[in-house]
Write an enzyme that holds these catalytic residues in place. Structure first.
Site, short mmCIF file in Angstrom:
data_model
loop_
_atom_site.label_atom_id
_atom_site.label_comp_id
_atom_site.label_asym_id
_atom_site.label_seq_id
_atom_site.Cartn_x
_atom_site.Cartn_y
_atom_site.Cartn_z
N GLU A 190 -14.52 -24.69 -21.58
CA GLU A 190 -13.92 -24.76 -22.91
C GLU A 190 -13.03 -26.00 -23.09
O GLU A 190 -11.81 -25.89 -23.23
CB GLU A 190 -13.12 -23.49 -23.20
CG GLU A 190 -13.96 -22.22 -23.13
CD GLU A 190 -13.25 -21.01 -23.74
OE1 GLU A 190 -12.10 -21.15 -24.19
OE2 GLU A 190 -13.87 -19.93 -23.79
N GLU A 399 -19.44 -16.27 -21.00
CA GLU A 399 -18.34 -15.32 -21.24
C GLU A 399 -18.58 -14.60 -22.54
O GLU A 399 -19.01 -15.20 -23.53
CB GLU A 399 -16.99 -16.03 -21.41
CG GLU A 399 -16.26 -16.33 -20.16
CD GLU A 399 -14.91 -16.98 -20.42
OE1 GLU A 399 -14.22 -16.61 -21.39
OE2 GLU A 399 -14.56 -17.87 -19.65
C1 NOJ Z 1 -11.87 -17.98 -22.59
C2 NOJ Z 1 -11.38 -18.43 -21.26
O1 NOJ Z 1 -12.34 -19.10 -20.52
C3 NOJ Z 1 -10.69 -17.36 -20.46
O2 NOJ Z 1 -9.85 -18.00 -19.55
C4 NOJ Z 1 -9.96 -16.41 -21.35
O3 NOJ Z 1 -9.23 -15.47 -20.62
C5 NOJ Z 1 -10.96 -15.69 -22.23
N1 NOJ Z 1 -11.74 -16.65 -22.99
C6 NOJ Z 1 -10.33 -14.70 -23.20
O4 NOJ Z 1 -9.44 -15.34 -24.03
#
Ligand code: NOJ
Length: 494
Positions: A190, A399
């Site tokens: 990200e 994710e």
């Molecule tokens: C994106 C991130 O990669 C992760 O670190 C985070 O905890 C989750 N989404 C949820 O916000």
């Protein structure tokens, strides 16, 4: 069961859009299931065995009020000491792969290219990888989840071009040390959160607020660092190690607020500014044209002699183009996008450059995270858009997950994964989208950045009051285990 209701309505001659039409079909064998975590969020041991300080250690210690309840990741889930227990949980879930990340400052505490590798740090990851392999779980590694060595922040952080070489040295070290067993590498997680969060709106460490300038500089260097790490793999390791390399990009889905051409353009522009900002360079070599045009034009009007969006040279475009073996998507939620009057031309910032009214439908189910509403159909739409926009690449969902405030009977999390997976199944079976991995976020409750431990995403609960950090499976762990075992989202599939 939902599908029985649908069948009944169908037999009665009713037709309408439903979200879970694919719910009783089976996932094809091409799809693998996994689960994810990241180093700072779970490992703890922040200063053990030679680890150096990183920007999250630093901000949590120096500015505790930056985090809800002044918590930090000093111990987190204590996975540094409990990784075997974590792997046992993964084994019990039956996942095909585990997506975790590596701490740069644990492996190379000095940060800069050429500085010594910390053997104890590298040993931790070697042991984790070995434990996974011994249990038949594929390791899938992200090199960077937001935890820059503090020494590199002291040198200016990501806007400093020298970080490209420092990151390349780190990447090469990982390929050398772990590449025999690790076959899927992701350079960055990200980047928008690293750059817009870290240098633009200040919602992530190091917490700078220079949007419209520093976030673009950060992204420019990060993309070059990614490309360099990709080429190093290509030139020095790929032939022998036979793995693949990508970069993880997050986006929301943007649904046009109406059928008007203006709102459709606003939705497309939003996707290009969020997902295309990084994906267009690694696929096609440069930023999306709409981003180049808008930032160039606004910069000129504001009196900048050069665009605030840095330029890639022709050689750089060739170098960055095609530096991905798969598209990796972190996906959680959706927004509506609506055309709006041009904002004040003197505003310097990413959101002013984008200039779209983005909003949610208040009826969408809430989670514990202000930014996360449950919008299952948007997953089908976003993977279709990616497939169409980038010429049908292989897509990994790296994710997806739901936050609450805790508790073992997490039916809403079960429903989230069921509904999102149902829409994914439709995208795969009915639309022909090439998605081959789904990764639930997250294996266990963990440190949710500035939200501390107040938002919980885990399939396992962790007791953060207990020094042993015991883990307990939630109802969602049993559900995910069943999905993986049966490749089916309900009790019985076709
Ligand atoms: C994106 C991130 O990669 C992760 O670190 C985070 O905890 C989750 N989404 C949820 O916000």
């Amino acid at each position: 069961m939902e599908y029985k209701l649908v069948l009944l309505l169908y037999l009665c001659g009713l037709t309408f859009e439903i979200t879970n039409a694919a719910i009783n079909r089976t996932f094809p064998a091409t799809v693998k299931f996994g689960i994810a975590t990241s180093t700072y969020q779970i490992e703890g041991a922040w200063n053990e065995d030679g680890k150096g300080e990183n920007i999250w250690d630093h901000i949590c210690h120096e500015n505790p009020t930056y985090i809800v309840n002044k918590t930090n990741g000093d111990i987190a889930c204590d996975s540094y000491h409990k990784y075997k227990e974590d792997v046992a949980m993964l084994k019990d879930l039956g996942v095909d792969f585990y997506r975790f990340s590596i701490s740069w400052s644990r492996v190379i505490p000095g940060g800069i290219a050429g500085s010594p590798v910390n053997q104890l740090g590298i040993d931790y990851y070697k042991n984790l990888v070995q434990e996974l392999v011994n249990n038949g779980i594929e390791p899938m590694v992200t090199m960077y989840v937001w935890d820059l060595p503090e020494i590199l922040q002291d040198l200016g952080g990501w806007p400093n071009p020298e970080l490209i070489d420092h990151f390349a040295y780190y990447a090469r070290t990982l390929y050398e040390e772990l590449g025999d067993s690790v076959k899927h590498w992701m350079t960055f997680n990200e980047p928008k959160q690293t750059c817009l969060g870290g240098y633009g709106d200040g919602n992530m460490a190091p917490g700078y607020t220079a949007s419209g300038i520093a976030d673009y500089q950060c992204s420019h260097m990060l993309l070059k660092a990614h490309a360099k790490a990709y080429h190093i793999y290509d030139e020095e390791f790929r032939a022998e190690q036979q793995g693949s390399v990508g970069i993880v990009i997050d986006t929301a889905w943007f649904e046009p607020a109406s059928g008007s051409d203006e709102d459709k353009e606003a939705a497309e522009r939003s996707l290009q500014f969020m997902f295309g900002w990084y994906t267009n360079p690694v696929v096609n070599g440069n930023y999306p044209q709409v981003m180049i045009d808008r930032v160039d034009e606004r910069s000129a009007t504001q009196g900048y002699a050069v665009s605030r969006l840095p330029k890639f040279t022709d050689e750089e475009i060739e170098y960055i183009k095609g530096t991905h073996d798969f598209v990796a998507l972190n996906f959680y939620t959706a927004n509506y996008a609506q055309w709006m009057e041009e904002s004040d031309i003197n505003d310097v910032g990413y959101y002013s450059d984008l200039n779209v009214n983005q909003f949610i439908d208040e009826d969408w189910e809430e989670s514990a995270s202000s930014w996360l509403r449950v919008v299952p159909w948007s997953l089908r739409k976003v993977v279709n858009w990616i497939s169409k926009t980038y010429d049908n690449p292989e897509i990994f969902i790296t994710e997806s997950g739901f936050s609450d405030t805790g508790g073992l009977e997490d039916d809403r999390r079960i429903n989230y994964h069921k509904e999102y997976l149902s829409n994914l199944l439709e995208a795969i079976l009915d639309d022909g989208v090439n998605v081959t991995r789904y990764t639930a976020w997250s294996l266990m409750d963990n440190f949710e950045w500035t939200r501390g431990y107040s938002e919980r995403f885990g399939l396992y609960s962790v007791d953060f009051e207990d020094p042993d950090r015991p883990r307990t499976p939630k109802a969602s762990a049993a559900y995910y285990k069943q999905v993986i075992a049966t490749r089916c989202l309900v009790d019985v599939c076709e």
